[in-house]
Scaffold this active site. Structure first.
Site, short mmCIF file in Angstrom:
data_model
loop_
_atom_site.label_atom_id
_atom_site.label_comp_id
_atom_site.label_asym_id
_atom_site.label_seq_id
_atom_site.Cartn_x
_atom_site.Cartn_y
_atom_site.Cartn_z
CG HIS A 140 -0.17 -0.08 2.63
ND1 HIS A 140 0.37 1.10 3.07
CD2 HIS A 140 0.24 -1.06 3.11
CE1 HIS A 140 0.99 0.90 4.19
NE2 HIS A 140 0.99 -0.61 4.41
CB ALA A 153 10.37 -12.91 -6.16
CG ASN A 159 4.68 5.61 3.03
OD1 ASN A 159 4.20 6.40 2.18
ND2 ASN A 159 5.18 6.40 4.17
CB ALA A 188 19.67 -10.30 -7.22
#
Length: 217
Positions: A140, A153, A159, A188
């Site tokens: 979100h 992935a 935020n 990675a």
């Protein structure tokens, strides 16, 4: 269905074509590549010309195009192609795999690719020409800048802010509230626990500044 021209015949094109066919909104008219080769196809889609042919296809009535050149830490080719397509007049739609879960409150720029099994949660924003690759999680209220690549992935907790032209590597994790600058690289598998300035490359657990791109994939 509206016809669409794809620009770039490399590996990223295969992921886009797969999702494009599953999405079912556009019919690939063919692929434009920098060097045309007769009788060459990518997943049954023919290569039909080079960059110089783009105005001709626009004049023939094809109005949609999508950049299928990928990026790992260098977005200059994608930027150049985007500017060329916009100058000609092409519309660059978003291509979203049907398996992706996108909140209706997410704001998307143009020319965005969202791959298989991606999740983008409420009140997030994704900039123009971003690549959100397989199984990435955007939580979100995240903000992702233009021309970013969030690799397979990778996980952005709530935020998180990502600047333009930044690459977040495969399986990297960025904890909540972190700000990553523009033109940065996160290697990675990294775990990012603090803000990253512009143009800085980091890798490791926890992530630290590095000079090499070896772990960026």
């Amino acid at each position: 269905m509206e016809k669409i021209i794809l620009i770039g015949a490399g590996g990223h094109a295969k992921s886009v074509i797969d999702s494009l066919k599953a999405q079912g909104k556009y019919e690939p008219a063919g692929i434009i590549d920098k060097t045309e080769v007769d009788d060459t196809h990518v997943l049954s889609i023919p290569i039909i010309g080079t960059d110089e042919d783009l105005p001709r296809f626009y004049e023939k009535g094809i109005r949609h195009a999508f950049v299928t050149v990928g990026s790992i830490g260098d977005t200059r080719i994608r930027q150049r192609l985007y500017e060329k397509l916009k100058a000609i007049g092409f519309i660059l739609p978003d291509i979203i795999d049907p398996s992706a879960v996108i909140s209706p409150t997410v704001k998307l720029g143009e020319g965005v690719f969202i791959g298989k099994s991606v999740t983008v949660n409420a009140s997030s924003s994704i900039g123009d020409m971003a690549i959100i690759n397989t199984a990435a999680v955007i939580e979100h209220e995240c903000t992702i800048g233009n021309f970013c690549h969030i690799a397979p992935a990778a996980a952005l907790c709530g935020n998180v802010s990502i600047g333009e032209n930044t690459h977040i590597g495969t399986n990297a994790t960025i904890i909540q509230g972190i700000k990553v600058g523009s033109n940065a690289l996160v290697g990675a598998g990294s775990v990012v626990l603090k803000d990253i300035p512009d143009k800085v490359h980091v890798a490791g657990v926890p992530a630290r500044e590095i000079n090499s791109k070896e772990t960026i994939k």
